[in-house]
Design an enzyme around this catalytic site. Structure first.
Site, PDB file in Angstrom:
ATOM      1  NE  ARG A   1      -5.473  -6.417  -6.102  1.00  9.93           N
ATOM      2  CZ  ARG A   1      -5.908  -5.326  -6.413  1.00  9.93           C
ATOM      3  NH1 ARG A   1      -5.598  -4.599  -7.189  1.00  9.93           N
ATOM      4  NH2 ARG A   1      -7.200  -5.116  -5.549  1.00  9.93           N
TER       5      ARG A   1
ATOM      6  CG  HIS B   1       1.012  -6.917   3.196  1.00  7.25           C
ATOM      7  ND1 HIS B   1       1.360  -5.604   2.820  1.00  7.25           N
ATOM      8  CD2 HIS B   1      -0.292  -6.887   3.179  1.00  7.25           C
ATOM      9  CE1 HIS B   1      -0.125  -4.982   2.388  1.00  7.25           C
ATOM     10  NE2 HIS B   1      -0.816  -5.886   2.868  1.00  7.25           N
TER      11      HIS B   1
ATOM     12  CG  HIS C   1      -1.675  -1.263   1.530  1.00  5.06           C
ATOM     13  ND1 HIS C   1      -2.689  -1.564   0.340  1.00  5.06           N
ATOM     14  CD2 HIS C   1      -1.908  -2.185   2.215  1.00  5.06           C
ATOM     15  CE1 HIS C   1      -3.332  -2.497   0.679  1.00  5.06           C
ATOM     16  NE2 HIS C   1      -2.805  -3.176   1.729  1.00  5.06           N
TER      17      HIS C   1
END
Length: 467
Positions: free
Chosen positions: A297, A278, A103
């Site tokens: 992604r 993550h 993010h």
């Protein structure tokens, strides 16, 4: 206090039907909801974000609209149509691995949104905290330098994936030159240089349309079959093998070799900020995130992969698992606090026993708005102002979700069954989403016909939420 109706997300990685805590908890708090055992129930959203906005149960008004009409010191903007909380609280039920992702920071999110508002609909960042309700597994952050070095030296396939003599060797040499790999000084020139070499390796790994990935994965699985382990524990070998079945020929299968594989037992909590790579693997958790739905992604998904943005956003820190854990702090007799280094959210775990005394049944009075979800038990809550003027009493049970205004005293006057709940709060102002580009269809009706939902099992997400 206002009781809320919230949203369930039916992402394909969620647990099916009655196996999902999300579905069971939602059903306990929403009487018209029927669980379909053929449907995956992945996330219960509790907040104001436009992709899953909570509504007041008594009138179906969005919580964000209610906040705009009832300003407080943190929501004092009379010109706004909606006021957003700075966080989303979620309960998650994970059946299979989520996408490998990162993010952005606020500044990165703003730039990504301006250049590509379709794939990055929010200008806000999305730090995340996960509190384990069950045994909970995730990949989080690059492994310590010594472990990455050991895996490069153990697995020829991994070394080739990271660029062989061209890219992997400079990283190996740099790490080998560090004086004490068990206590690396992250401010040292050697460590900073190793981060740059790791970025070079990662960028090489992420080159689009690599023709050698299939062969390298086959080689890695053969190396594991032959007993090679490096810094990889046996439980992580099982994760790699499962990934190879769930995501055949996906480059993400290598991720446990360079990312920390963390296993949280119930009651443990971890936090990671923006820029940390993550992926959640399995289990159920309470999650707190910033009020954003931006995701970059890397792998293990059929959705949009933005390699350039991904490689630019990552911080390439090589970090011990313990650095991601958040310790609990006892606040009073019934409340423990999980307070990461994050302004967007803090988490309270509330536990009230049937024989607790009055002083052990009061929640801290907060100067900011909060959301409370009850996950087990039954009891009676009394709400009053800070000068002890009674506002009301409420019977609460598992599945109930409440918005609590600032400066309201909340205490349990009775507990007929041992009760557990989670409360998320923040002193920050939430982001402005009024001009946000809508990228998915959200239902605003209290009930929907689930048979109308068409879930594509190959997709990571379904576009429609259950209210």
């Amino acid at each position: 206090m206002e009781q809320l109706q919230c949203h369930v997300k039916q992402y394909a990685w969620g647990k099916y039907g009655e196996d999902s805590e999300v579905a069971r908890l939602f059903a306990d708090g929403h009487s018209t909801f029927q669980i379909d055992n053929k449907t995956p129930y992945a996330e219960l959203w509790m907040g104001t974000h436009p992709d899953g906005p909570a509504q007041l149960k008594k009138c179906s008004t969005r919580l964000s609209t209610y906040l705009a009409k009832h300003p407080s010191p943190l929501t004092n903007n009379n010109s706004a149509k909606n006021i957003h909380l700075p966080f989303i609280m979620k309960v998650m039920s994970i059946r299979t691995t989520l996408s490998l992702q990162v993010h952005p920071t606020k500044e990165q999110a703003r730039k990504l949104h301006e250049s590509d508002p379709i794939n990055y609909p929010d200008r806000n960042h999305k730090p995340e905290l996960a509190y384990a309700l069950t045994r909970f597994e995730l990949l989080c952050g690059f492994r310590p330098a010594r472990e990455i070095l050991k895996n490069l030296q153990t697995f020829p396939s991994f070394r080739l994936l990271f660029g062989g003599d061209t890219y992997a060797k400079p990283l190996e040499d740099c790490i080998s030159e560090m004086k004490n790999l068990d206590s690396v000084n992250q401010d040292s020139p050697e460590y900073q240089k190793s981060r740059k070499y790791l970025e070079d390796c990662f960028r090489f790994m992420m080159v689009p349309d690599r023709t050698d990935v299939h062969d390298l994965i086959a080689q890695l699985l053969s190396e594991l079959d032959n007993g090679l382990r490096g810094a990889v524990e046996e439980v992580t070998v099982g994760v790699i093998r499962k990934m190879s079945k769930d995501f055949p020929n996906d480059i993400g299968i290598f991720s446990p070799l360079f990312l920390n594989h963390m296993i949280l037992e119930p009651g443990q909590c971890c936090y990671y900020a923006a820029e940390e790579l993550h992926a959640y693997l399995s289990g159920e958790c309470v999650e707190c995130v910033g009020c954003s739905n931006n995701t970059i992604r890397a792998a293990m998904t059929p959705k949009y992969i933005d390699r350039d943005a991904l490689c630019s956003v990552l911080n390439y820190k090589m970090t011990e698992q313990k650095d991601y854990l958040v310790d609990e702090r006892r606040v009073n007799g019934c409340v423990d606090e999980y307070a990461p280094d994050c302004k967007d959210f803090q988490l309270h775990r509330i536990r009230v026993k049937t024989n607790d005394t009055e002083k052990d049944m009061k929640m801290p009075t907060l100067d900011c708005p909060s959301i409370l979800v009850i996950v087990s038990g039954k009891g009676t809550i009394e709400e009053s102002t800070t000068d002890d003027q009674l506002i009301g009493q409420y019977e609460v049970k598992r599945g109930d979700i409440f918005y609590i205004p600032p400066k309201h005293n909340i205490r349990f006057t009775e507990c007929s069954e041992a009760l557990e709940g989670y409360r998320t709060f923040s002193d920050e102002m939430g982001p402005d989403h009024d001009n946000r580009l809508v990228t998915s269809v959200q239902s605003t009706v209290p009930t929907i016909n689930e048979k109308m939902l068409k879930l594509d099992a190959d997709m990571e997400e379904a576009p429609t939420a259950v209210v």
